[in-house]
Design an enzyme around this catalytic site. Structure first.
Site, mmCIF file in Angstrom:
data_model
loop_
_atom_site.group_PDB
_atom_site.id
_atom_site.type_symbol
_atom_site.label_atom_id
_atom_site.label_comp_id
_atom_site.label_asym_id
_atom_site.label_seq_id
_atom_site.Cartn_x
_atom_site.Cartn_y
_atom_site.Cartn_z
ATOM 1 N N HIS A 98 0.770 -1.199 -0.064
ATOM 2 C CA HIS A 98 0.153 -0.097 0.078
ATOM 3 C C HIS A 98 0.836 1.152 -0.205
ATOM 4 O O HIS A 98 2.080 1.193 0.587
ATOM 5 C CB HIS A 98 -0.911 -0.241 1.230
ATOM 6 C CG HIS A 98 -2.049 1.162 1.263
ATOM 7 N ND1 HIS A 98 -1.836 2.423 1.252
ATOM 8 C CD2 HIS A 98 -3.250 0.906 0.856
ATOM 9 C CE1 HIS A 98 -3.001 2.903 1.453
ATOM 10 N NE2 HIS A 98 -3.727 2.099 0.880
ATOM 11 N N GLU A 155 -4.087 1.963 -7.273
ATOM 12 C CA GLU A 155 -4.523 2.880 -6.256
ATOM 13 C C GLU A 155 -3.934 4.244 -6.531
ATOM 14 O O GLU A 155 -2.697 4.476 -6.160
ATOM 15 C CB GLU A 155 -3.967 2.545 -4.990
ATOM 16 C CG GLU A 155 -4.759 1.400 -4.540
ATOM 17 C CD GLU A 155 -5.407 1.550 -2.965
ATOM 18 O OE1 GLU A 155 -6.594 1.103 -2.979
ATOM 19 O OE2 GLU A 155 -4.532 1.738 -2.177
HETATM 20 P P1 PGA Z 1 -9.821 5.432 0.601
HETATM 21 O O1 PGA Z 1 -8.584 4.662 0.838
HETATM 22 O O2 PGA Z 1 -11.029 4.776 0.268
HETATM 23 O O3 PGA Z 1 -10.185 6.393 2.107
HETATM 24 O O4 PGA Z 1 -9.794 6.593 -0.374
HETATM 25 C C1 PGA Z 1 -8.380 3.700 -0.124
HETATM 26 C C2 PGA Z 1 -7.143 3.105 -0.149
HETATM 27 O O5 PGA Z 1 -6.279 3.602 0.663
HETATM 28 O O6 PGA Z 1 -6.979 1.865 0.092
#
Ligand code: PGA
Length: 228
Positions: A98, A155
């Site tokens: 992540h 992401e």
């Molecule tokens: P969010 O986070 O839904 O708060 O934008 C997504 C993530 O970090 O995977």
């Protein structure tokens, strides 16, 4: 194949609050959402055992996942949670790489490749998070046979926790790019997914990875029940 909805709680909530979340969610969610969605929740490690009992007792078809795993095998690595530590729990997905792990814990693409191996060796499906700048580098470092067993999450950093979700056309393009590199594996999207935009992303991706909109059980139920 069912679309994936993987809720990432990040470092939010106490053990008590996570227990309350599961109690409320499992009591109120309509079982029919699990017919079309593969729903998994990644709370903090310390809540996994308690959550597993609540999920099992409920009979609802939701699974548990984790937000990270050690890049090392079991052994003398004080403080790390190894894949072996999780054996005996039913953990479906392990989120690896992540952007918050890269930013705050200086995790590299090489570390993430090692985590993929650890996850697979311990029966979990790695969900490899990427943004466009390091997508090629990251996927290139993962053994081809291992990559075929993974999920990739696109992401874009600009969309995470900002309320500014990515343009759906760009998600489609990046998902296609990932499949050209990795083969026909599931590609999911994460970044400000909520009950108002989830359907658009499920057209161009194989699932979503929400965080903010999953933290309140009522809102998360709305997210799931809004899928058409
Ligand atoms: P969010 O986070 O839904 O708060 O934008 C997504 C993530 O970090 O995977």
């Amino acid at each position: 194949m069912k679309k994936i909805v993987l809720a990432n709680f990040k470092s939010n909530k106490s053990v008590t609050n996570i227990q309350l979340w599961f109690e409320k969610f499992l009591k109120n969610v309509d079982s029919t959402v699990f017919e079309k969605l593969d729903v998994s929740v990644a709370p903090s490690y310390v809540s996994l055992v308690g959550a597993e009992k609540l999920v099992d007792d409920s009979g609802k078809n939701v699974t548990l996942s984790v937000q990270d795993i050690s890049s090392f095998p079991a052994g003398s690595y004080t403080g790390a949670i190894s894949g072996q530590n999780l054996n005996g729990l039913k953990v479906k997905y392990v989120i690896v790489g992540h952007s918050e792990r890269r930013k705050y814990f200086e995790e590299t693409s090489k570390d993430v490749a090692l985590k993929v191996t650890q996850g697979l060796q311990n029966g979990m499906t790695p969900v490899i998070c990427v943004d466009t700048e390091y997508l090629d580098e990251q996927l290139g470092l993962i053994d081809k046979e291992e990559l075929e067993k993974c999920v990739v999450a696109y992401e874009p950093i600009s969309a995470i926790g900002t309320g500014k979700s990515a343009d759906v056309g760009s998600v489609r393009e990046v998902a296609e790019r990932i499949k050209r590199i990795a083969g026909n594996i599931p590609v999911i999207y994460g970044g400000s997914v909520d009950e108002f935009n989830i359907n658009e992303y499920l057209i161009v991706a194989d699932g979503v990875l929400p965080s903010t909109s999953s933290l309140d059980p009522d809102q998360f139920i709305r997210v799931l029940e809004s899928v058409s």
